[in-house]
Motif scaffolding. Sequence first.
Motif, mmCIF file in Angstrom:
data_model
loop_
_atom_site.group_PDB
_atom_site.id
_atom_site.type_symbol
_atom_site.label_atom_id
_atom_site.label_comp_id
_atom_site.label_asym_id
_atom_site.label_seq_id
_atom_site.Cartn_x
_atom_site.Cartn_y
_atom_site.Cartn_z
ATOM 1 N N THR A 104 101.816 -58.334 52.858
ATOM 2 C CA THR A 104 101.666 -59.158 54.054
ATOM 3 C C THR A 104 101.400 -58.233 55.238
ATOM 4 O O THR A 104 101.507 -57.015 55.130
ATOM 5 N N VAL A 114 96.547 -57.015 55.986
ATOM 6 C CA VAL A 114 96.547 -57.762 54.725
ATOM 7 C C VAL A 114 95.880 -59.113 54.926
ATOM 8 O O VAL A 114 95.032 -59.538 54.121
ATOM 9 N N ASP A 115 96.230 -59.811 56.002
ATOM 10 C CA ASP A 115 95.625 -61.113 56.280
ATOM 11 C C ASP A 115 94.124 -60.993 56.545
ATOM 12 O O ASP A 115 93.342 -61.864 56.143
ATOM 13 N N GLN A 170 92.495 -60.473 53.175
ATOM 14 C CA GLN A 170 92.520 -61.717 52.401
ATOM 15 C C GLN A 170 91.496 -62.719 52.936
ATOM 16 O O GLN A 170 90.841 -63.421 52.151
ATOM 17 N N LYS A 212 88.323 -64.147 50.801
ATOM 18 C CA LYS A 212 88.196 -65.609 50.667
ATOM 19 C C LYS A 212 86.836 -66.081 51.169
ATOM 20 O O LYS A 212 86.161 -66.886 50.504
ATOM 21 N N GLU A 219 87.487 -61.851 44.424
ATOM 22 C CA GLU A 219 88.851 -61.442 44.084
ATOM 23 C C GLU A 219 89.189 -60.221 44.932
ATOM 24 O O GLU A 219 88.327 -59.371 45.190
ATOM 25 N N LEU A 220 90.414 -60.137 45.385
ATOM 26 C CA LEU A 220 90.840 -59.014 46.223
ATOM 27 C C LEU A 220 91.761 -58.091 45.452
ATOM 28 O O LEU A 220 92.738 -58.529 44.853
#
Length: 264
Positions: A59, A63-64, A67, A71, A76-77
């Motif tokens: 997190t 990280v956000d 992500q 997305k 895929e991450l």
Amino acid sequence: MTNRKLLGAAVSLCCLVMMAATPASADLLDDIMKAKKIRISTDLAIPPSGMMDASMKPTGSDVDVAQLLAKDWGLELEFVQTTGATRIPNVLTGKADIIISTLSVTPERAKVIDFTNRYATLQSDIGCMKSSSVKDWPDVKDKSIGVSRGTTQDTTLSNMKDKDLKIARFDDDATMVTAAVSGQVDCVGSSATIINQIGVKNPARVFESRIPLATFDLAIGLKKGEPRLMDKLNAWIAENIKNGKLNVIYKKFHGVELPPDMRG
């Protein structure tokens, strides 16, 4: 035409045929899209940019951002965990595709990797104990200043030869914070958010920002010579500045907004 000329013409024709038959080598963007996965070098030990939550899941603001990128691109991450010193080697050796890890834009780094446009900013300071009398550079002359090895804070302080600073280098931000919490160093050179984390770890040693270092632009790092990937990343950053999503992420974890020109 002589035999020698005929032979030369035949060799040239053969080379042209081989060149035409050989497909152009795919660039990194092609590789990423073909694999349907993007590998992102991110330090997960520098809260609030990167950390593990109570369920041991990544997190943080970086990280956000990572992500959101995966997305939006339908990929895929895979996080490639790193430290400040290994972020750039990760992309140079092909271990990671890009870097999203509080990577400040500097002329020295720009010699070895490329940077996108900024997606966030980072305020760096000299932080010392709240009870200390440090106010300016002369006050830290005899104090040990902890930094994370390979960071912009390390480079900036190392270049201040005239100030005769006592710099203590640590392998990552988590180790540096531990050193501050346990009293191994008097001050630290780091982001304002990390400086504030020290008092959370040990209420008896509350640190606060005392001397401004610089405000750095944070950008996504990638290997040189990948213009298509660069263009796609810059377009993605521009879109998410415009729609306000990058500002929402930053404010969620850092408690403040991005500069006015980055709020959409």
